[in-house]
Scaffold this motif. Sequence first.
Motif, PDB file in Angstrom:
ATOM      1  N   ALA A  11       0.819  -1.210   0.000  1.00 52.30           N
ATOM      2  CA  ALA A  11       0.000   0.000   0.000  1.00 52.30           C
ATOM      3  C   ALA A  11       0.855   1.262   0.000  1.00 52.30           C
ATOM      4  O   ALA A  11       1.831   1.368   0.736  1.00 52.30           O
ATOM      5  CB  ALA A  11      -0.925   0.002   1.204  1.00 52.30           C
ATOM      6  N   LEU A  12       0.469   2.214  -0.826  1.00 54.04           N
ATOM      7  CA  LEU A  12       1.143   3.513  -0.888  1.00 54.04           C
ATOM      8  C   LEU A  12       0.577   4.397   0.213  1.00 54.04           C
ATOM      9  O   LEU A  12      -0.621   4.645   0.270  1.00 54.04           O
ATOM     10  CB  LEU A  12       0.917   4.155  -2.259  1.00 54.04           C
ATOM     11  CG  LEU A  12       1.528   5.525  -2.498  1.00 54.04           C
ATOM     12  CD1 LEU A  12       3.050   5.460  -2.402  1.00 54.04           C
ATOM     13  CD2 LEU A  12       1.115   6.060  -3.854  1.00 54.04           C
TER      14      LEU A  12
ATOM     15  N   LEU B 139       1.350   8.117 -10.495  1.00 54.35           N
ATOM     16  CA  LEU B 139       1.081   9.554 -10.339  1.00 54.35           C
ATOM     17  C   LEU B 139      -0.255   9.786  -9.635  1.00 54.35           C
ATOM     18  O   LEU B 139      -0.366  10.642  -8.749  1.00 54.35           O
ATOM     19  CB  LEU B 139       1.104  10.236 -11.701  1.00 54.35           C
ATOM     20  CG  LEU B 139       0.946  11.744 -11.714  1.00 54.35           C
ATOM     21  CD1 LEU B 139       2.040  12.421 -10.899  1.00 54.35           C
ATOM     22  CD2 LEU B 139       0.974  12.262 -13.140  1.00 54.35           C
ATOM     23  N   ALA B 140      -1.260   9.003 -10.007  1.00 50.00           N
ATOM     24  CA  ALA B 140      -2.570   9.126  -9.362  1.00 50.00           C
ATOM     25  C   ALA B 140      -2.475   8.786  -7.877  1.00 50.00           C
ATOM     26  O   ALA B 140      -3.022   9.506  -7.026  1.00 50.00           O
ATOM     27  CB  ALA B 140      -3.585   8.208 -10.054  1.00 50.00           C
ATOM     28  N   GLY B 141      -1.760   7.722  -7.541  1.00 49.51           N
ATOM     29  CA  GLY B 141      -1.603   7.327  -6.137  1.00 49.51           C
ATOM     30  C   GLY B 141      -0.815   8.345  -5.330  1.00 49.51           C
ATOM     31  O   GLY B 141      -1.202   8.695  -4.204  1.00 49.51           O
ATOM     32  N   ILE B 142       0.283   8.824  -5.881  1.00 50.48           N
ATOM     33  CA  ILE B 142       1.107   9.824  -5.183  1.00 50.48           C
ATOM     34  C   ILE B 142       0.287  11.077  -4.922  1.00 50.48           C
ATOM     35  O   ILE B 142       0.328  11.640  -3.820  1.00 50.48           O
ATOM     36  CB  ILE B 142       2.373  10.147  -5.994  1.00 50.48           C
ATOM     37  CG1 ILE B 142       3.336   8.960  -5.983  1.00 50.48           C
ATOM     38  CG2 ILE B 142       3.054  11.404  -5.467  1.00 50.48           C
ATOM     39  CD1 ILE B 142       4.477   9.072  -6.987  1.00 50.48           C
ATOM     40  N   THR B 143      -0.459  11.511  -5.919  1.00 50.32           N
ATOM     41  CA  THR B 143      -1.286  12.709  -5.747  1.00 50.32           C
ATOM     42  C   THR B 143      -2.360  12.480  -4.694  1.00 50.32           C
ATOM     43  O   THR B 143      -2.642  13.361  -3.875  1.00 50.32           O
ATOM     44  CB  THR B 143      -1.915  13.127  -7.091  1.00 50.32           C
ATOM     45  OG1 THR B 143      -0.885  13.260  -8.061  1.00 50.32           O
ATOM     46  CG2 THR B 143      -2.652  14.446  -6.957  1.00 50.32           C
ATOM     47  N   GLN B 144      -2.966  11.298  -4.706  1.00 49.07           N
ATOM     48  CA  GLN B 144      -4.001  10.974  -3.723  1.00 49.07           C
ATOM     49  C   GLN B 144      -3.460  11.068  -2.300  1.00 49.07           C
ATOM     50  O   GLN B 144      -4.069  11.708  -1.445  1.00 49.07           O
ATOM     51  CB  GLN B 144      -4.566   9.574  -3.979  1.00 49.07           C
ATOM     52  CG  GLN B 144      -5.600   9.114  -2.966  1.00 49.07           C
ATOM     53  CD  GLN B 144      -6.914   9.844  -3.072  1.00 49.07           C
ATOM     54  OE1 GLN B 144      -7.409  10.067  -4.167  1.00 49.07           O
ATOM     55  NE2 GLN B 144      -7.505  10.202  -1.944  1.00 49.07           N
TER      56      GLN B 144
ATOM     57  N   LEU C 150      -4.490   1.771  -2.727  1.00 46.37           N
ATOM     58  CA  LEU C 150      -4.282   0.538  -3.478  1.00 46.37           C
ATOM     59  C   LEU C 150      -5.161   0.571  -4.718  1.00 46.37           C
ATOM     60  O   LEU C 150      -6.258   1.113  -4.677  1.00 46.37           O
ATOM     61  CB  LEU C 150      -4.709  -0.683  -2.657  1.00 46.37           C
ATOM     62  CG  LEU C 150      -3.905  -1.071  -1.440  1.00 46.37           C
ATOM     63  CD1 LEU C 150      -4.660  -2.104  -0.632  1.00 46.37           C
ATOM     64  CD2 LEU C 150      -2.553  -1.602  -1.847  1.00 46.37           C
ATOM     65  N   GLY C 151      -4.702  -0.028  -5.802  1.00 53.77           N
ATOM     66  CA  GLY C 151      -5.581  -0.249  -6.932  1.00 53.77           C
ATOM     67  C   GLY C 151      -5.140   0.337  -8.249  1.00 53.77           C
ATOM     68  O   GLY C 151      -4.327   1.245  -8.311  1.00 53.77           O
ATOM     69  N   LEU C 152      -5.748  -0.200  -9.272  1.00 54.18           N
ATOM     70  CA  LEU C 152      -5.455   0.115 -10.657  1.00 54.18           C
ATOM     71  C   LEU C 152      -6.351   1.218 -11.214  1.00 54.18           C
ATOM     72  O   LEU C 152      -6.201   1.616 -12.357  1.00 54.18           O
ATOM     73  CB  LEU C 152      -5.661  -1.189 -11.460  1.00 54.18           C
ATOM     74  CG  LEU C 152      -5.142  -1.346 -12.846  1.00 54.18           C
ATOM     75  CD1 LEU C 152      -3.630  -1.183 -12.893  1.00 54.18           C
ATOM     76  CD2 LEU C 152      -5.512  -2.719 -13.380  1.00 54.18           C
TER      77      LEU C 152
ATOM     78  N   TRP D   4       8.976   1.536  -2.913  1.00 54.72           N
ATOM     79  CA  TRP D   4       8.520   0.518  -3.867  1.00 54.72           C
ATOM     80  C   TRP D   4       7.007   0.500  -4.001  1.00 54.72           C
ATOM     81  O   TRP D   4       6.471   0.052  -5.010  1.00 54.72           O
ATOM     82  CB  TRP D   4       9.040  -0.869  -3.472  1.00 54.72           C
ATOM     83  CG  TRP D   4       8.478  -1.351  -2.162  1.00 54.72           C
ATOM     84  CD1 TRP D   4       7.303  -2.023  -1.972  1.00 54.72           C
ATOM     85  CD2 TRP D   4       9.042  -1.163  -0.875  1.00 54.72           C
ATOM     86  NE1 TRP D   4       7.100  -2.271  -0.639  1.00 54.72           N
ATOM     87  CE2 TRP D   4       8.172  -1.739   0.070  1.00 54.72           C
ATOM     88  CE3 TRP D   4      10.214  -0.568  -0.414  1.00 54.72           C
ATOM     89  CZ2 TRP D   4       8.415  -1.736   1.434  1.00 54.72           C
ATOM     90  CZ3 TRP D   4      10.459  -0.573   0.953  1.00 54.72           C
ATOM     91  CH2 TRP D   4       9.566  -1.148   1.853  1.00 54.72           C
ATOM     92  N   THR D   5       6.299   1.006  -2.992  1.00 53.46           N
ATOM     93  CA  THR D   5       4.842   0.970  -3.032  1.00 53.46           C
ATOM     94  C   THR D   5       4.258   1.923  -4.076  1.00 53.46           C
ATOM     95  O   THR D   5       3.084   1.816  -4.408  1.00 53.46           O
ATOM     96  CB  THR D   5       4.234   1.283  -1.643  1.00 53.46           C
ATOM     97  OG1 THR D   5       4.613   2.604  -1.250  1.00 53.46           O
ATOM     98  CG2 THR D   5       4.670   0.253  -0.619  1.00 53.46           C
ATOM     99  N   VAL D   6       5.087   2.822  -4.605  1.00 55.36           N
ATOM    100  CA  VAL D   6       4.628   3.674  -5.710  1.00 55.36           C
ATOM    101  C   VAL D   6       4.192   2.780  -6.873  1.00 55.36           C
ATOM    102  O   VAL D   6       3.209   3.073  -7.543  1.00 55.36           O
ATOM    103  CB  VAL D   6       5.739   4.667  -6.138  1.00 55.36           C
ATOM    104  CG1 VAL D   6       5.390   5.361  -7.440  1.00 55.36           C
ATOM    105  CG2 VAL D   6       5.992   5.695  -5.041  1.00 55.36           C
ATOM    106  N   VAL D   7       4.887   1.671  -7.086  1.00 64.54           N
ATOM    107  CA  VAL D   7       4.536   0.736  -8.156  1.00 64.54           C
ATOM    108  C   VAL D   7       3.627  -0.386  -7.646  1.00 64.54           C
ATOM    109  O   VAL D   7       2.606  -0.689  -8.268  1.00 64.54           O
ATOM    110  CB  VAL D   7       5.802   0.145  -8.817  1.00 64.54           C
ATOM    111  CG1 VAL D   7       5.429  -0.930  -9.832  1.00 64.54           C
ATOM    112  CG2 VAL D   7       6.621   1.247  -9.472  1.00 64.54           C
ATOM    113  N   THR D   8       3.966  -0.997  -6.522  1.00 70.09           N
ATOM    114  CA  THR D   8       3.183  -2.150  -6.065  1.00 70.09           C
ATOM    115  C   THR D   8       1.734  -1.782  -5.769  1.00 70.09           C
ATOM    116  O   THR D   8       0.833  -2.596  -5.980  1.00 70.09           O
ATOM    117  CB  THR D   8       3.805  -2.816  -4.821  1.00 70.09           C
ATOM    118  OG1 THR D   8       3.868  -1.868  -3.746  1.00 70.09           O
ATOM    119  CG2 THR D   8       5.177  -3.377  -5.129  1.00 70.09           C
ATOM    120  N   SER D   9       1.505  -0.563  -5.308  1.00 70.27           N
ATOM    121  CA  SER D   9       0.135  -0.154  -4.985  1.00 70.27           C
ATOM    122  C   SER D   9      -0.754  -0.095  -6.218  1.00 70.27           C
ATOM    123  O   SER D   9      -1.970  -0.259  -6.118  1.00 70.27           O
ATOM    124  CB  SER D   9       0.138   1.208  -4.286  1.00 70.27           C
ATOM    125  OG  SER D   9       0.610   2.217  -5.171  1.00 70.27           O
ATOM    126  N   VAL D  10      -0.166   0.117  -7.390  1.00 72.88           N
ATOM    127  CA  VAL D  10      -0.950   0.160  -8.631  1.00 72.88           C
ATOM    128  C   VAL D  10      -1.578  -1.205  -8.902  1.00 72.88           C
ATOM    129  O   VAL D  10      -2.713  -1.299  -9.356  1.00 72.88           O
ATOM    130  CB  VAL D  10      -0.066   0.602  -9.820  1.00 72.88           C
ATOM    131  CG1 VAL D  10      -0.828   0.514 -11.139  1.00 72.88           C
ATOM    132  CG2 VAL D  10       0.475   2.017  -9.598  1.00 72.88           C
TER     133      VAL D  10
END
Length: 186
Positions: A31-32, A89-94, A108-110, A41-47
């Motif tokens: 989870a990011l 980018l969407a997760g980081i912004t969130q 978390l999520g796509l 690493w969660t920047v990618v795994t969270s996607v």
Amino acid sequence: MRATLETLAIVCLVGVAQLALGVVGLAWAFALAPPISVAPWTVVTSVYAHGSIEHLLGNAIALLIVGPLVERHTTRARFHAFVITTGALAGITQVTLGGLLGSAPAVLGLSGAVFALGGYLLAGNVASATLFDRLRLSPRAQIALFGAIAVVLTLLTAAPGVALIAHAVGAFCGLLAGRIRLLDTR
């Protein structure tokens, strides 16, 4: 449909890893959450990770609708890079803006990437390109229009616990990328 199916395979593999690590209390490792520097690493795994089977199925169905339509006009590498980049980018912004607006729960999520793929389809097709060319909107006006469309798309999916900022950022990125046909190989 190869890149779409590969993305779904990655989502499933990450889901299995989440379950396995959840047994020993490490499911959080996907989870990011802020601060991002603690687990970069969660920047990618969270996607690719999801909070539940229902969450995964919802994103998988949406991906199966928009993914094949986008991948017909691009390469596998570009498709995957777009999914990772827009999802991250969407997760980081969130988590960043969520933290500024109050609490910033883990993400978390796509869905940010799926919204980007959908935005790409909306702005990157021949009919939209013709419409934008005929309207002769300035770049600023186009960006404002894309922002408004992203907000409308986001509000249509609003529900408790949904990462609305991530959805809006994904849609906005996809609309911009579609307008310049970032993924097109022709």
